[in-house]
Write an enzyme that holds these catalytic residues in place. Structure first.
Site, PDB file in Angstrom:
ATOM      1  CG  HIS A 139      -0.830  -6.216  -0.450  1.00 18.66           C
ATOM      2  ND1 HIS A 139      -0.405  -4.988  -0.005  1.00 18.66           N
ATOM      3  CD2 HIS A 139      -2.188  -6.149  -0.495  1.00 18.66           C
ATOM      4  CE1 HIS A 139      -1.439  -4.207   0.185  1.00 18.66           C
ATOM      5  NE2 HIS A 139      -2.544  -4.879  -0.097  1.00 18.66           N
ATOM      6  CB  SER A 156      -6.165  -2.679  -2.555  1.00 15.82           C
ATOM      7  OG  SER A 156      -5.950  -1.376  -2.091  1.00 15.82           O
ATOM      8  N   GLY A 159     -10.258  -3.968   4.116  1.00 15.35           N
ATOM      9  CA  GLY A 159     -10.346  -3.729   5.554  1.00 15.35           C
ATOM     10  C   GLY A 159      -9.307  -4.458   6.390  1.00 15.35           C
ATOM     11  CE  LYS A 160      -4.702  -6.103   2.823  1.00 15.03           C
ATOM     12  NZ  LYS A 160      -5.629  -5.469   1.841  1.00 15.03           N
ATOM     13  CG  ASP A 178       1.583  -1.991   1.937  1.00 11.57           C
ATOM     14  OD1 ASP A 178       0.670  -2.515   1.266  1.00 11.57           O
ATOM     15  OD2 ASP A 178       2.466  -1.286   1.436  1.00 11.57           O
TER      16      ASP A 178
END
Length: 303
Positions: A139, A156, A159-160, A178
């Site tokens: 992920h 989760s 801020g990726k 994702d």
């Protein structure tokens, strides 16, 4: 064990089928093509019977010069080991009745390509290496920053994807969002790519799903990249970061390969995308043998 079928090769490289059309379900488990040579004179000690066998101009010319009896003997010695398939290069389809005969009898697909031998072997090796490579899915987000492949990880909502979006706006490229598929293509190499379903898509909170190629042009996306940095985004912790002149190297291990790891703590106003760019450029300079720390220490030693 992962495998590719002969049919996969036929479809991938638009190969012509000369024999064995009902045996295209034969499995290929080795990631390199093989050119038989010494086997034609009866030496089989290191014969690789599980690889795709490629017959180029040299091999076909040699076989054509043999007598019928010699040729049948040479070909018969090889086909009895049942390699997955034979592929003849340079559209050399003339005078192959003897080869077609043996392949039909033994149920071995005989295929034809117009490509030169060396180019075709490179193409097949590259395709098989990636397709048969051990893989895992993590992920995160995968981006290419100035030619440098980076995984951006974090919990989760940290801020990726937003960081990836800012990087895209600055001219860098998205590889996967994702679900990042990692493939081990050599003992030292990890390739990052997408799972196909999420190709070109980036999910942004409060905005929704966007197609980066449609929104920012085709240069905003690339299919895969070699991974050389692992960056983790974490929440800000007071007094946990110091202004060290040089940080202790850390690594994340993926399929027994260690990738340099950097932690970036988040705080309002902090230019995270800029820090990712700095990390990428600094990694590149280190590969060129440059160390800012070493240069700084030399300046301190100067009178």
């Amino acid at each position: 064990m992962k495998a590719v079928t002969v049919k996969d090769l036929v479809e991938r490289f638009s190969l012509q089928i000369l024999a064995g059309s009902i045996h295209l379900d034969r499995l290929i488990t080795k990631s390199r093509a093989y050119r038989p040579g010494l086997e034609f004179v009866g030496y089989f000690e290191f014969f690789s019977h599980s690889n795709v066998h490629v017959l180029g101009r040299k091999e076909i010319t040699y076989l054509h010069k043999l007598s019928d009896e010699e040729r049948n003997d040479r070909i018969g010695n090889i086909v009895k080991y049942h390699p997955p398939c034979f592929i003849v290069t340079r559209s050399q389809d003339e005078g192959l009745k003897y080869l077609i005969k043996y392949c039909e009898e033994e149920g071995i697909p005989l295929l034809l390509t117009s490509e030169t031998t060396s180019k075709f072997i490179d193409l097949v090796d590259n395709f098989l290496a990636k397709t048969l490579a051990p893989e895992m899915t993590i992920h995160g987000v995968c981006v290419n920053v100035s030619g440098i492949g980076i995984i951006i990880r974090g919990k989760s909502g940290v801020g990726k994807s937003e960081t990836a979006h800012t990087l895209i706006q600055r001219g860098h490229r998205l590889v996967a969002d994702d679900a990042v598929v990692l493939k081990k293509t050599s003992p030292e190499t990890i390739i990052g790519t997408h799972d196909g379903k999420t190709k070109e898509f980036l999910a942004l909170r409060s905005i929704g799903l966007i197609n980066v190629s449609r929104l920012y042009g085709r240069s905003a996306f690339q299919d895969e990249t070699r991974i050389v940095l692992d960056i983790e985004l974490t929440k800000w912790q007071d007094n946990s970061l110091n202004n060290e002149l040089e940080l202790e190297p850390k690594f994340t291990e993926y399929m027994d390969i260690q990738i340099p790891h950097i932690e970036i703590q988040l705080q309002p106003g902090r230019d995270v995308a800029g820090l990712v760019e700095a990390a990428a450029n600094n990694w590149y300079l280190r590969q060129q043998g440059y160390s800012a720390m070493e240069e700084f220490m030399k300046r301190l030693e100067m009178p």
